[in-house]
Write an enzyme that holds these catalytic residues in place. Structure first.
Site, PDB file in Angstrom:
ATOM      1  N   TYR A 146     -60.847 -30.275 -14.782  1.00 20.87           N
ATOM      2  CA  TYR A 146     -61.443 -29.674 -15.992  1.00 20.87           C
ATOM      3  C   TYR A 146     -60.899 -28.266 -16.138  1.00 20.87           C
ATOM      4  O   TYR A 146     -60.844 -27.507 -15.158  1.00 20.87           O
ATOM      5  CB  TYR A 146     -62.970 -29.644 -15.861  1.00 20.87           C
ATOM      6  CG  TYR A 146     -63.677 -29.023 -17.053  1.00 20.87           C
ATOM      7  CD1 TYR A 146     -63.643 -29.632 -18.305  1.00 20.87           C
ATOM      8  CD2 TYR A 146     -64.380 -27.821 -16.927  1.00 20.87           C
ATOM      9  CE1 TYR A 146     -64.290 -29.063 -19.404  1.00 20.87           C
ATOM     10  CE2 TYR A 146     -65.034 -27.252 -18.016  1.00 20.87           C
ATOM     11  CZ  TYR A 146     -64.985 -27.880 -19.253  1.00 20.87           C
ATOM     12  OH  TYR A 146     -65.626 -27.313 -20.327  1.00 20.87           O
ATOM     13  N   ASP A 242     -55.905 -23.319 -11.410  1.00 22.45           N
ATOM     14  CA  ASP A 242     -57.174 -23.014 -12.065  1.00 22.45           C
ATOM     15  C   ASP A 242     -58.196 -22.801 -10.956  1.00 22.45           C
ATOM     16  O   ASP A 242     -58.699 -23.760 -10.358  1.00 22.45           O
ATOM     17  CB  ASP A 242     -57.576 -24.157 -13.000  1.00 22.45           C
ATOM     18  CG  ASP A 242     -58.845 -23.826 -13.769  1.00 22.45           C
ATOM     19  OD1 ASP A 242     -59.607 -22.949 -13.310  1.00 22.45           O
ATOM     20  OD2 ASP A 242     -59.089 -24.454 -14.816  1.00 22.45           O
ATOM     21  N   LYS A 270     -66.282 -17.582 -13.003  1.00 24.72           N
ATOM     22  CA  LYS A 270     -67.495 -17.854 -12.222  1.00 24.72           C
ATOM     23  C   LYS A 270     -67.838 -16.792 -11.165  1.00 24.72           C
ATOM     24  O   LYS A 270     -68.428 -15.783 -11.488  1.00 24.72           O
ATOM     25  CB  LYS A 270     -67.388 -19.246 -11.591  1.00 24.72           C
ATOM     26  CG  LYS A 270     -67.287 -20.348 -12.680  1.00 24.72           C
ATOM     27  CD  LYS A 270     -67.804 -21.664 -12.219  1.00 24.72           C
ATOM     28  CE  LYS A 270     -67.462 -22.792 -13.185  1.00 24.72           C
ATOM     29  NZ  LYS A 270     -68.591 -23.397 -13.832  1.00 24.72           N
TER      30      LYS A 270
HETATM   31  N1  PLP Z   1     -61.704 -24.272 -15.231  1.00 29.28           N
HETATM   32  C1  PLP Z   1     -62.507 -24.829 -14.312  1.00 29.28           C
HETATM   33  C2  PLP Z   1     -61.912 -25.339 -13.032  1.00 29.28           C
HETATM   34  C3  PLP Z   1     -63.871 -24.916 -14.534  1.00 29.28           C
HETATM   35  O1  PLP Z   1     -64.665 -25.494 -13.623  1.00 29.28           O
HETATM   36  C4  PLP Z   1     -64.396 -24.398 -15.741  1.00 29.28           C
HETATM   37  C5  PLP Z   1     -65.827 -24.476 -16.020  1.00 29.28           C
HETATM   38  O2  PLP Z   1     -66.595 -25.086 -15.314  1.00 29.28           O
HETATM   39  C6  PLP Z   1     -63.512 -23.824 -16.667  1.00 29.28           C
HETATM   40  C7  PLP Z   1     -62.170 -23.765 -16.382  1.00 29.28           C
HETATM   41  C8  PLP Z   1     -64.032 -23.254 -17.944  1.00 29.28           C
HETATM   42  O3  PLP Z   1     -64.742 -22.095 -17.666  1.00 29.28           O
HETATM   43  P1  PLP Z   1     -65.862 -21.571 -18.690  1.00 29.28           P
HETATM   44  O4  PLP Z   1     -66.982 -22.565 -18.636  1.00 29.28           O
HETATM   45  O5  PLP Z   1     -66.234 -20.218 -18.152  1.00 29.28           O
HETATM   46  O6  PLP Z   1     -65.223 -21.497 -20.024  1.00 29.28           O
END
Ligand code: PLP
Length: 441
Positions: A146, A242, A270
């Protein structure tokens, strides 16, 4: 089994919210919580309290950010002091270079840093930088990972389409938004090599969660990340990690440090700012300098907002204290919890799998590990969700899909109490005739 708890106030608030907010929630992942999406009033340490005054040991941690636990005194102090000075300048302040320096000193490959507010936005920035740097259009992403809700990455595999061509996940994604995205199975170097060959000279970047924290906690196979690194180098594509979940959690330098592989760009969010809206892209100077040269546009009214930066400075300070002792402790607690859960499930003759890292892991009722992040979408988590819902009554809050987060505020007694709570829930499920044992998958 404890007396059933009341969720009446949450239910009333949720019904009210449903009149004015779609599904009554602010993020669609939250709508599925049973018996009702809960409303919370307070968090302290490892605990949260809901609107019906039920207290829980919290393993959701705001979906990951609360690495220090809730309302950590140093964090509250730092944020309040900054709040009293100013909420936002829309201009520069000294916390920006301070936090950026800390990130560059901790995170492998991060020579320069730009700040954004959400993980989704930071992913967009990283992809833009990769396309600008390589002057190529295509992005390779992986099944079961994700990267936020952007039109150009919110994708699922298309079982009937041409190889790697993804399908949108949501109605309303712009037609063609995924035209420059390939979605491949993870942990298979051969498919990446083949895609890079078939699309030679076209791939700007490969973006991956280095540990599939959204995909069942599956680990990269031995040599997989290093293999991606060298395939990207050979193809002239950038490697993007990521690290929105893994950053400042699985190690001070995130998954890049844990696995010893240096990405060209990495995305953080996060845990970076303990619950404040801050994300960052770190990466090679020669890529991020595209921003300095004014060739790649980057902006945001609240970028570098001082309260969020104060939270980040404090969070990173606390995490770095005593040579990173907090993360070592979190990992140990999470491993103790996984061990305890596996043993009470084994006592009940229910096959429980755990996977991931001590600080963020997944649990599944299944006879064998998932094997791949994509398998998560085929896994039937109904029985586990019932278990997770019953844990509420025992004062334990977990994600009902199976992911657990552990913070620096959790204690060994929280962990042991949680394992005992799990044992009581399994007994109550058996007493109620819920199917357990070998057929439970
Ligand atoms: N990338 C990863 C691995 C994530 O787990 C998330 C959200 O859970 C995101 C990107 C997107 O982050 P945000 O919810 O702060 O937009």
């Amino acid at each position: 089994m404890s007396e059933p708890r009341s969720f009446a106030t949450s239910r009333t608030l949720w019904q009210r919210a449903n009149q004015v907010m779609p599904a009554g929630v602010s993020s669609q992942f939250r709508r599925f919580h049973k018996p009702v999406p809960l409303y919370f009033t307070r968090g302290f340490g490892s605990r949260v309290v809901d609107a019906d005054a039920n207290e829980y040991v919290d393993y959701t941690l705001g979906w990951g950010p609360m690495i220090l636990g809730h309302s950590h005194p140093a964090l509250v102090k730092a944020v309040c002091e900054q709040m009293a000075l100013c909420q936002t300048f829309g201009a520069q302040h000294a916390l920006e270079p301070k936090v950026a320096e800390r990130i560059t000193s901790l995170c492998p490959g991060s020579e320069r840093v730009v700040f954004q507010t959400t993980g989704t936005e930071a992913v967009q920035m990283a992809l833009r930088l990769a396309r600008a740097h390589t002057k190529r259009p295509l992005i390779i992403r992986f099944e079961g990972h994700y990267h936020g809700w952007l039109d150009s990455v919110l994708a699922k595999p298309n079982p009937h389409g041409p190889k790697g061509q993804p399908l949108p996940t949501s109605e309303g994604q712009a037609p063609g938004a995924l035209a420059d995205c390939l979605c491949l199975p993870w942990n298979d170097l051969a498919v990446v090599e083949q895609a890079l060959h078939e699309h030679r000279g076209q791939v700007a970047a490969v973006i991956t969660e280095a540990l599939a924290a959204n995909g069942g906690g599956v680990w990269p196979g031995k040599g997989y990340l290093a293999g991606l690194r060298s395939l990207c180098d050979k193809a002239g594509a950038l490697l993007i990690f990521d690290e929105v979940i893994t950053g400042f959690r699985v190690a001070l330098g995130g998954a890049a440090q844990l696995f010893g592989v240096r990405p060209d760009l990495a995305v953080y969010g996060k845990a970076l700012a303990s619950g404040f809206a801050l994300s960052a892209v770190g990466g090679s100077a020669h890529v991020l300098d595209l921003v300095a040269e004014g060739r790649t546009f980057q902006a945001g009214t609240l970028n570098g907002q001082p309260v969020a930066l104060a939270a980040a400075a404090c969070t990173l300070n606390e995490l770095c204290r005593d040579n990173g002792a907090a993360l070592v402790r979190i990992e140990h607690l999470g491993e103790r919890l996984q061990l305890g859960l596996r043993s009470v499930f084994a006592e009940a003759d229910v096959p429980l799998q755990t996977s991931g890292h001590g600080s963020v892991f997944w649990t599944f009722i299944a006879p064998a590990p998932l094997g791949s992040p994509a398998a998560l979408s085929r896994h039937d988590g109904t029985l586990y969700a019932r278990f997770a819902e019953r844990l509420l009554n025992e004062g334990v809050l977990v994600m009902q899909t199976g992911r657990w987060y552990v913070s620096a505020a959790h204690s060994e007694s929280d962990i042991d109490a949680t394992v005992h709570a799990a044992r009581r829930v399994l007994c109550s499920m058996r007493a109620d005739g819920l199917t357990l044992g070998a057929s439970a998958h």
